[in-house]
Write an enzyme that holds these catalytic residues in place. Structure first.
Site, PDB file in Angstrom:
ATOM      1  N   SER A  41      48.017  32.231  51.277  1.00 53.52           N
ATOM      2  CA  SER A  41      47.910  33.513  51.982  1.00 53.52           C
ATOM      3  C   SER A  41      46.630  33.678  52.768  1.00 53.52           C
ATOM      4  CB  SER A  41      48.037  34.666  50.980  1.00 53.52           C
ATOM      5  OG  SER A  41      47.017  34.578  49.997  1.00 53.52           O
ATOM      6  N   HIS A 247      42.169  40.144  50.107  1.00 49.67           N
ATOM      7  CA  HIS A 247      42.411  39.170  51.168  1.00 49.67           C
ATOM      8  C   HIS A 247      41.611  39.578  52.405  1.00 49.67           C
ATOM      9  CE1 HIS A 247      45.877  38.110  48.678  1.00 49.67           C
ATOM     10  NE2 HIS A 247      45.987  37.002  49.391  1.00 49.67           N
TER      11      HIS A 247
END
Length: 265
Positions: A41, A247
């Site tokens: 990711s 993230h």
């Protein structure tokens, strides 16, 4: 990535622009040939928005790989990184995109194998001692088991594209210690998480060097932009959708990863 299995899976570790090139010669211009973007990711761009029709892989138009392709116009671009990927996913579903004419390969992988999604869930829901213990377990896995898994991936990349430049991108520190956060995880938990990032960086950079790959240490590239930093934050804290927590956001993909990749490719 899905919470909690993949929420933080990709990474909790490592941030930066320090780069080290090892060994094998690369084409004079990576932009002249095919570019293949592999990984999890942090490479797909989860957390950066604009995912188009990529579904659960969450490949972002703001991901460093797409930004590099836009700026350098490679002869072909294969963007196969996918949120939640572990090393076996790269082997089973991604490396087939690499062909002998590939000039550049990028990859971030290993954080999910070591279970850092679970680390972040544990640290958000348990005591300091439990968080530290879970980080120690992840660090032990990274030292003992992850090297062999990385070898399997790196061997396939090199065999499929013997002359390609291969850039292995690490993971950023999630937190700036002694920073400006007044709520959230304790400093003990933040330090344990960052220490896991350091272990992952050491393991990944070591295996990358053994294969003659270039390692981008994301701890430096994101320095001063972690959660709790006083400057612009390039990493999401807990957010919605929850799988985008911890993230890089769009600014982090561009300012951190893309800038570092441009410096070496």
């Amino acid at each position: 990535m899905r919470f909690p299995r993949s929420l933080f899976r990709s990474a909790l570790v490592v941030a930066v622009a320090a780069t080290t090139a090892f060994g094998l010669a690369a084409p004079a211009s990576a932009a002249a040939g095919k570019y293949v973007a592999l990984g999890d990711s942090y490479s797909s761009g989860t957390g950066a928005g604009s995912y188009g029709s990529s579904g659960s892989c969450k490949r972002s138009a703001n991901a460093y790989a797409q930004l590099w392709a836009n700026a350098n116009a490679p002869s072909a671009f294969s963007f196969v990184a996918c949120s939640g990927a572990v090393t076996s996913d790269v082997l089973n579903n991604q490396v087939s995109a690499i062909t002998s004419d590939t000039a550049l390969v990028t990859i971030s992988i290993g954080g999910n194998d070591a279970g850092f999604a679970n680390v972040m869930v544990t640290c958000n829901t348990s005591s300091d001692a439990t968080c530290v213990s879970r980080n120690n377990d992840a660090q032990n896995f990274a030292r003992s088991t992850l090297p062999g898994r990385l070898n399997n991936v790196y061997t396939q990349i090199r065999n499929r594209a013997p002359s390609a430049r291969v850039v292995v991108l690490g993971y950023p520190h999630i937190y700036q210690l002694g920073g400006s956060c007044w709520v959230g995880l304790s400093e003990t938990k933040r330090a344990a998480i960052n220490q896991s990032a350091d272990v992952l960086a050491s393991v990944i950079s070591g295996r990358a060097a053994a294969y003659g790959f270039t390692f981008v240490d994301a701890r430096s590239a994101f320095a001063g932009h972690e959660i709790c930093a006083s400057g612009t934050r390039w990493i999401n804290s807990v957010t919605w959708p929850v799988d985008e927590s911890y993230h890089p956001n769009a600014t982090g993909q561009r300012g951190g990863y893309y800038t570092a990749l441009e410096a070496v490719a």
